[in-house]
Design a protein around this motif. Structure first.
Motif, short mmCIF file in Angstrom:
data_model
loop_
_atom_site.label_atom_id
_atom_site.label_comp_id
_atom_site.label_asym_id
_atom_site.label_seq_id
_atom_site.Cartn_x
_atom_site.Cartn_y
_atom_site.Cartn_z
N LEU A 49 10.97 9.21 3.20
CA LEU A 49 10.66 7.78 3.15
C LEU A 49 10.16 7.30 1.78
O LEU A 49 10.45 6.17 1.39
N ILE A 50 9.43 8.11 1.07
CA ILE A 50 8.84 7.67 -0.21
C ILE A 50 9.91 7.32 -1.24
O ILE A 50 9.85 6.26 -1.85
N PRO A 51 10.93 8.18 -1.48
CA PRO A 51 11.96 7.79 -2.46
C PRO A 51 12.70 6.51 -2.07
O PRO A 51 13.02 5.68 -2.93
N ILE A 52 12.95 6.33 -0.78
CA ILE A 52 13.62 5.11 -0.33
C ILE A 52 12.73 3.89 -0.59
O ILE A 52 13.21 2.85 -1.06
N SER A 53 11.45 4.02 -0.31
CA SER A 53 10.52 2.92 -0.55
C SER A 53 10.43 2.58 -2.04
O SER A 53 10.39 1.41 -2.41
N ILE A 54 10.41 3.59 -2.88
CA ILE A 54 10.36 3.35 -4.34
C ILE A 54 11.64 2.65 -4.79
O ILE A 54 11.58 1.72 -5.61
N MET A 55 12.77 3.05 -4.25
CA MET A 55 14.03 2.40 -4.62
C MET A 55 14.03 0.94 -4.16
O MET A 55 14.47 0.05 -4.90
N LYS A 56 13.52 0.67 -2.97
CA LYS A 56 13.45 -0.71 -2.48
C LYS A 56 12.53 -1.55 -3.37
O LYS A 56 12.84 -2.71 -3.67
N LEU A 57 11.40 -0.99 -3.78
CA LEU A 57 10.49 -1.71 -4.68
C LEU A 57 11.16 -2.00 -6.03
O LEU A 57 11.00 -3.09 -6.59
#
Length: 131
Positions: A49-57
């Motif tokens: 989840l963290i890499p996906i969240s960083i990409m969304k940000l």
């Protein structure tokens, strides 16, 4: 001026993300105090989840930067043109006019400002004629 506007927009977006993150973390902490068994599962899932969240940000900030650049171009650009015309008028050049592009903000101000310059130019001509 445009860079300041874009920077301010990104700073405000960052502040918004920070506030939302704080609220989310506070909510999650309260939840895991009530249900500690679920914490281990969340830790295991966070590696995905963290890499996906960083990409969304990153996408969010890119969109904000693009929108801020477009808006600042429509507002800061005309203000820069007004500023340069004011400098010319201060030097005594009453023949300059503000010329804005279609879609720029401040179109009404452009017409009034140019009408004021027309009036000043006429009055200057009358003063020269009287001498």
């Amino acid at each position: 001026m445009q860079l300041k506007f874009v920077f301010l927009s990104l700073l405000l977006a960052l502040l918004c993300v920070a506030m939302c993150t704080y609220e989310f973390v506070s909510m999650i902490q309260a939840f895991f105090k009530a249900h500690p068994v679920l914490l281990q599962e969340l830790i295991e899932q966070s590696s995905v989840l963290i890499p996906i969240s960083i990409m969304k940000l990153a996408i969010f900030f890119a969109v904000i930067a693009i929108l801020a650049a477009i808006l600042s171009n429509r507002i800061a650009g005309p203000l820069y043109r007004f500023e340069s015309v004011c400098k010319e008028v201060a030097k005594g050049n009453y023949k300059v006019r503000v010329k804005l592009r279609d879609g720029d903000g401040l179109r009404g101000l452009e017409k009034e400002f140019n009408a004021m310059l027309d009036s000043l130019e006429r009055k200057e001509g009358e003063c020269k004629d009287e001498k």
